[in-house]
Enzyme design. Structure first.
Site, short mmCIF file in Angstrom:
data_model
loop_
_atom_site.label_atom_id
_atom_site.label_comp_id
_atom_site.label_asym_id
_atom_site.label_seq_id
_atom_site.Cartn_x
_atom_site.Cartn_y
_atom_site.Cartn_z
CB ALA A 55 -0.93 0.01 1.22
CE1 TYR A 56 3.29 1.53 4.48
CE2 TYR A 56 5.47 0.63 4.19
CZ TYR A 56 4.39 0.88 4.99
OH TYR A 56 4.41 0.50 6.30
CB SER A 57 3.79 5.23 -3.08
OG SER A 57 4.27 6.18 -2.17
NE ARG A 58 -4.20 2.54 -3.41
CZ ARG A 58 -5.34 2.78 -4.05
NH1 ARG A 58 -5.41 2.62 -5.36
NH2 ARG A 58 -6.41 3.15 -3.38
#
Length: 343
Positions: A55-58
């Site tokens: 989920a970090y920066s998608r």
């Protein structure tokens, strides 16, 4: 750099883990080349533990980490996570078997690797039976795509339940837990850390700088250039600000920058394996690396205990804290109106 054993896995990891949440789209570091240089410098300094999440920066963070580890993958303990939304589809999130099997393939592709050393569920999922989650994760271990599995921000009762389910069903068990922990957030000392120790779990703590409140850049009644201070309610909490104002002179008397005091505190607990650092710039990394040799005396730790008593969280939780359904949904803690009276 000294190394510690990650729970009872036999895996040796550095007391500082490099967190990759700030690599990727704004407000993170969107310059891939610069982020890769930061990762390489951390590795050169002896950090061998890198933690990211889909989920970090998608997914962009995983892509940066994958590029940075080319030619160095075998010497790095690589951790990532799943659970948070990765799209508008309601099934592109959570801890179901359906999503786990898809999410791991996506992470492997972005990380450019054939296995993940530590695969973690980013948050508990009350809508999914823990047996379902552990069964899927066990299959990933048996397939060789994952080495060990872990949890993150799990309440102590959920940790115990997961361990019992794994034992009774013959499934792989969570070997690590990733909770928040700092001088301002010591709540896990009451139950979560002791329970993790009891089950031989490694503990990878995040936000040891309390999201920036323990950097010295946050002062009561003063303006700050820290962008997240305008986004998180915890930065305006009077009790947290008062505690910071007491910690700053303590650090000064010890001759330590606030960041070094905060990091040394986080890794001093016997239940903590590693503390995650999340630099966005090379300057931030250099500052943190300069404190790897800091050891806090019992006297300093006693003074910290006087400011923030063991087992307590100062002020109200920020928006990123895990809140179980019983706290989020009023209906779970309120009987129907007709059943509330004693008579």
């Amino acid at each position: 750099m000294q190394y510690r054993t990650l729970g009872r896995t036999g895996i040796k990891v550095s007391p500082y883990a490099l967190g990759a949440m700030m690599f990727g789209a704004a407000p993170g570091n969107s310059d891939h080349d610069d982020a890769i240089r930061i990762i390489h410098k951390a590795l050169d300094a002896g950090i061998n533990f890198v933690d990211t999440a889909d989920a970090y920066s998608r997914g962009e963070s995983e892509e940066i980490v994958g590029k940075a580890l080319k030619g160095r993958r075998d010497n790095v303990v690589l951790a990532t996570k799943l659970h948070l939304p990765m799209g508008d589809d309601p099934n592109q999130r959570g801890n179901s078997r359906r999503w786990i099997m898809t999410a791991v393939e996506n992470s492997l592709r972005r990380l450019q690797t054939d296995h993940i050393d530590l695969y973690q569920i980013h948050r508990p999922d009350p809508d999914t039976d823990i047996e379902e989650t552990l069964s899927a994760l066990s299959d990933l271990i048996h397939s060789g795509k994952v080495r060990v599995i872990g949890s993150s921000t799990m309440p102590a009762s959920d940790i115990v339940e997961a361990q019992w389910v794994a034992e009774r069903r013959g499934l792989e068990r969570f070997r690590t837990e990733q909770p928040t922990y700092s001088i301002l957030n010591r709540g896990i000392e009451t139950e979560a850390l002791p329970v993790a120790q009891r089950y031989g779990m490694g503990t990878l703590v995040w936000s040891p700088l309390a999201k920036g409140m323990l950097t010295g850049r946050i002062r009561k009644g003063q303006q700050t250039d820290l962008r997240r201070a305008t986004l998180l309610t915890s930065f305006s909490d009077e009790r947290r600000l008062d505690a910071v104002e007491q910690i700053i002179p303590l650090a000064e008397r010890a001759g330590l920058p606030m960041t070094h005091l905060a990091m040394a505190f986080a890794i001093a607990h016997p239940g903590v394996t590693s503390a995650i650092i999340g630099p966005r710039t090379m300057e931030q990394l250099d500052d943190l690396l300069a404190g790897v040799d800091v050891t806090l005396s019992d006297e300093i730790l006693d003074q910290i205990d006087e400011i923030v008593p063991p087992g307590t969280d100062v002020g109200t939780p920020d928006q990123s804290a895990y809140r179980p359904p019983s706290l989020q949904r009023p209906a779970l803690r309120r009987r129907p109106v007709g059943e509330r009276a004693a008579a």
